[in-house]
Design a protein around this motif. Sequence first.
Motif, mmCIF file in Angstrom:
data_model
loop_
_atom_site.group_PDB
_atom_site.id
_atom_site.type_symbol
_atom_site.label_atom_id
_atom_site.label_comp_id
_atom_site.label_asym_id
_atom_site.label_seq_id
_atom_site.Cartn_x
_atom_site.Cartn_y
_atom_site.Cartn_z
ATOM 1 N N UNK A 49 56.380 52.419 28.203
ATOM 2 C CA UNK A 49 56.801 51.048 27.922
ATOM 3 C C UNK A 49 58.275 50.833 28.261
ATOM 4 N N UNK A 50 58.863 51.738 28.993
ATOM 5 C CA UNK A 50 60.290 51.652 29.290
ATOM 6 C C UNK A 50 60.607 50.575 30.314
ATOM 7 N N UNK A 51 59.606 50.111 31.095
ATOM 8 C CA UNK A 51 59.842 49.119 32.126
ATOM 9 C C UNK A 51 60.241 49.712 33.458
ATOM 10 N N UNK A 52 60.176 51.029 33.567
ATOM 11 C CA UNK A 52 60.533 51.670 34.836
ATOM 12 C C UNK A 52 59.648 51.172 35.968
ATOM 13 N N UNK A 53 58.394 50.844 35.622
ATOM 14 C CA UNK A 53 57.462 50.314 36.612
ATOM 15 C C UNK A 53 56.901 48.975 36.134
ATOM 16 N N UNK A 54 57.760 48.121 35.564
ATOM 17 C CA UNK A 54 57.307 46.836 35.053
ATOM 18 C C UNK A 54 56.741 45.951 36.141
ATOM 19 N N UNK A 55 55.761 45.151 35.765
ATOM 20 C CA UNK A 55 55.090 44.299 36.753
ATOM 21 C C UNK A 55 55.966 43.153 37.225
ATOM 22 N N UNK A 56 57.037 42.838 36.485
ATOM 23 C CA UNK A 56 57.932 41.743 36.865
ATOM 24 C C UNK A 56 59.254 42.276 37.423
ATOM 25 N N UNK A 57 59.310 43.536 37.785
ATOM 26 C CA UNK A 57 60.541 44.086 38.344
ATOM 27 C C UNK A 57 60.800 43.492 39.730
ATOM 28 N N UNK A 64 72.695 48.776 38.292
ATOM 29 C CA UNK A 64 72.105 50.113 38.401
ATOM 30 C C UNK A 64 71.301 50.421 37.145
ATOM 31 N N UNK A 65 70.246 49.712 36.917
ATOM 32 C CA UNK A 65 69.409 49.896 35.733
ATOM 33 C C UNK A 65 68.050 50.429 36.158
ATOM 34 N N UNK A 66 67.707 51.617 35.629
ATOM 35 C CA UNK A 66 66.426 52.215 35.982
ATOM 36 C C UNK A 66 65.302 51.755 35.059
ATOM 37 N N UNK A 67 65.669 51.222 33.907
ATOM 38 C CA UNK A 67 64.634 50.788 32.951
ATOM 39 C C UNK A 67 65.182 49.610 32.146
ATOM 40 N N UNK A 68 64.322 49.045 31.297
ATOM 41 C CA UNK A 68 64.653 47.800 30.601
ATOM 42 C C UNK A 68 65.854 47.954 29.663
ATOM 43 N N UNK A 71 54.360 46.088 18.380
ATOM 44 C CA UNK A 71 53.310 45.109 18.079
ATOM 45 C C UNK A 71 52.528 44.731 19.326
ATOM 46 N N UNK A 72 53.223 44.416 20.397
ATOM 47 C CA UNK A 72 52.552 43.882 21.587
ATOM 48 C C UNK A 72 52.124 44.971 22.558
ATOM 49 N N UNK A 73 52.859 46.087 22.573
ATOM 50 C CA UNK A 73 52.524 47.157 23.507
ATOM 51 C C UNK A 73 52.774 46.766 24.950
ATOM 52 N N UNK A 74 53.870 46.066 25.205
ATOM 53 C CA UNK A 74 54.190 45.564 26.542
ATOM 54 C C UNK A 74 55.648 45.885 26.839
ATOM 55 N N UNK A 75 55.955 46.242 28.066
ATOM 56 C CA UNK A 75 57.342 46.452 28.482
ATOM 57 C C UNK A 75 58.030 45.110 28.657
ATOM 58 N N UNK A 76 59.319 45.085 28.439
ATOM 59 C CA UNK A 76 60.075 43.845 28.572
ATOM 60 C C UNK A 76 59.956 43.280 29.987
ATOM 61 N N UNK A 77 59.970 44.154 30.983
ATOM 62 C CA UNK A 77 59.885 43.687 32.371
ATOM 63 C C UNK A 77 58.449 43.407 32.798
ATOM 64 N N UNK A 106 69.672 35.743 33.359
ATOM 65 C CA UNK A 106 70.670 36.614 33.984
ATOM 66 C C UNK A 106 70.012 37.799 34.676
ATOM 67 N N UNK A 107 69.002 38.391 34.026
ATOM 68 C CA UNK A 107 68.295 39.526 34.632
ATOM 69 C C UNK A 107 67.593 39.102 35.920
ATOM 70 N N UNK A 108 67.157 37.850 35.969
ATOM 71 C CA UNK A 108 66.556 37.338 37.199
ATOM 72 C C UNK A 108 67.621 37.100 38.267
ATOM 73 N N UNK A 109 68.769 36.583 37.861
ATOM 74 C CA UNK A 109 69.853 36.321 38.809
ATOM 75 C C UNK A 109 70.345 37.599 39.482
ATOM 76 N N UNK A 110 70.431 38.676 38.701
ATOM 77 C CA UNK A 110 70.902 39.946 39.286
ATOM 78 C C UNK A 110 69.758 40.710 39.950
ATOM 79 N N UNK A 111 68.581 40.086 40.015
ATOM 80 C CA UNK A 111 67.404 40.598 40.725
ATOM 81 C C UNK A 111 66.818 41.867 40.102
#
Length: 638
Positions: free
Chosen positions: A219-227, A235-239, A274-280, A339-344
């Motif tokens: 759930x770290x977001x390393x392979x998030x579907x919205x990355x 230089x962020x490897x995870x959420x 609760x949700x079991x979803x990565x932030x990304x 902001x996370x979207x702006x920095x891609x």
Amino acid sequence: MPPPRTYTRTDFAALRAFVQRIESGVIARRYYDPDEPRHAPHAASPDAMERFLRAMLEDLVQLALRHGSAVLAFHLKASIKQHGSAKLTAVTLRMVEQASTLAAARPAPDHHVGLWFRPLIARRLTGEGIDSLGTLIDVCNLRGGSWWRSIPRIGAHRAQVIVAWLRGHETDLGKRVEADVDTAPLVPVVGLGNVIVIGGSMEAPRLAPFERLAIPTALSGEHGTNRGRDFAFIRAEHDLAAIHAYLNRYRDRPATLRAYTRELERLVLWLVIVRGVALSSMTVEDGEAYKDFLKAPIASFVGPKRSRASGRWRPFTPEGLSPESQAYAVRAIRAAFAWLTTVRYLAGNPWSAVTDPATITREVEVQVERALSTDLWTRVRAELDARCDGEDLGGVTPTEDEARQWRIARAAILLMGNSGVRRDEAANARRENLSVAVVTATGSSTKMPTDSSTVLATEQRSVWVLGVIGKRRKQRTVPVSVATVAALRAHWADRELDFDATWAEGPLIAPVVINGTNASLAKHGDASESKGAAVHQPHAPYAADALARLVREAIRRIAEALLREGALSHDAHVKLLATSAHAFRHTFGTQTVARGMPIDVAQRILGHASLQTTSIYVRAERQRMLDEAAKYYSEDAS
């Protein structure tokens, strides 16, 4: 035979000192509290102390003769035959104590803490309303591992000893100290040093604030579907790394940083547990579900306010979130995702399609009803002065340590009540930003003796002014009263600093003594100082929350004292108990308007962005005038 008298741990400690030939008067002062004769009447005088200890020694010797070994009994009989009474050494006394266990009292929940702890410890506990052993256990269980932090001079080591003693007498006390009441750092769940991997079930989650938090790999977001698929600007490897990059933008704005950290922290914990979803990997549906969660967080996420280092820290308080707070959370999260979207880092912002919770726009944003009336404000100031000067108040004279704390509270209250600054502004105010300004006042007209021309007389006056940084990082200048400067000067004297030195600098208000805990030393003191010791460090300011707590506690104690003396009505007592640090800013606003200060001047001093906000004080003062007039006319008619 009648049942033997029983003696507490304090009594046994006093007897050991007596056997070592320490004077009875010294024993009474060291092991008992002369101010609490009801708990230890035998410590009222050296003679009474000596009689008690001799009788105690005789009781123990008789028990040892009946229940001890033959060798011990022979030794005691020989000593009695030779000296008329048993002469014991520290070693033989220890043998007598072991043989006379019948005389050892068993602690009970209703026993006063002074029966079992030394006077210094007992006074510090009773000063916080902890009178009995049962109350002490309740406080430990309520506050968890940080139970001791609000008690002056009770450090981690003493707290650990007290908890260990309570646990050792759980059977006698009939009350159990909960397992997580510990002074040690939070124990990691996995072998990642000082980090907690969040997870678990919704009923028993593993929760931790950002600074101690790690997210499971899945759930770290390393392979998030919205990355984002393009080159990212961070230089962020995870959420979690991406969130920290976003929060780092506010490192020089502590209030904003705290607020945004709180909202993103809550979101991440909810997503993982609760949700079991990565932030990304969040979608609009996840956002709408989180809005529902904000309305009613699950019980395992809710708890009283605790230190972030405590294992009992929870992201939500029992009071819940108001609709306005829920809307603020959504806006803060939407801004972070933008902001996370702006920095891609993210490909898109799902929160752009999530609507704000419905709120009601209040007619009046400023709660001016919290302001103190002129009479009550004058009374509070008089009571503060009396305590700061060490006056006798109803037979109780504050100690010098207590007077120093009162002088801190007075300086803070006057700075807010006479200058209208916010609590954050008071906590961050510095001496180098306080100066004397000379102003020219125009007086009445006068005629010169040599001609008939008329001129206006002028007079130069001086006023203290303070530069503060307010909301939205805006700097403004506020006036400071002579009384406030005098209070600050007295507080600086307590810190052993010269307030009037040419190059004086540092926080206007700061703790005089810092507890020697790791957290306090990291913020205020020198890490090389010995752990558990109190250190003198006059250059570190209060946190805004800590200063507000000190002010509120001072007002509460004044309210209780005045009510006991019958010098305060019930309504005024309730008013003072509800008075927060921010109420003194409202007090300044209402009093300046009542005295005729131009509203635009009051606006500039208070730092209001809109004149409409300041005008609320005008309406409040007008309403108060009408209320008083109505009372007057109703009395006249009767």
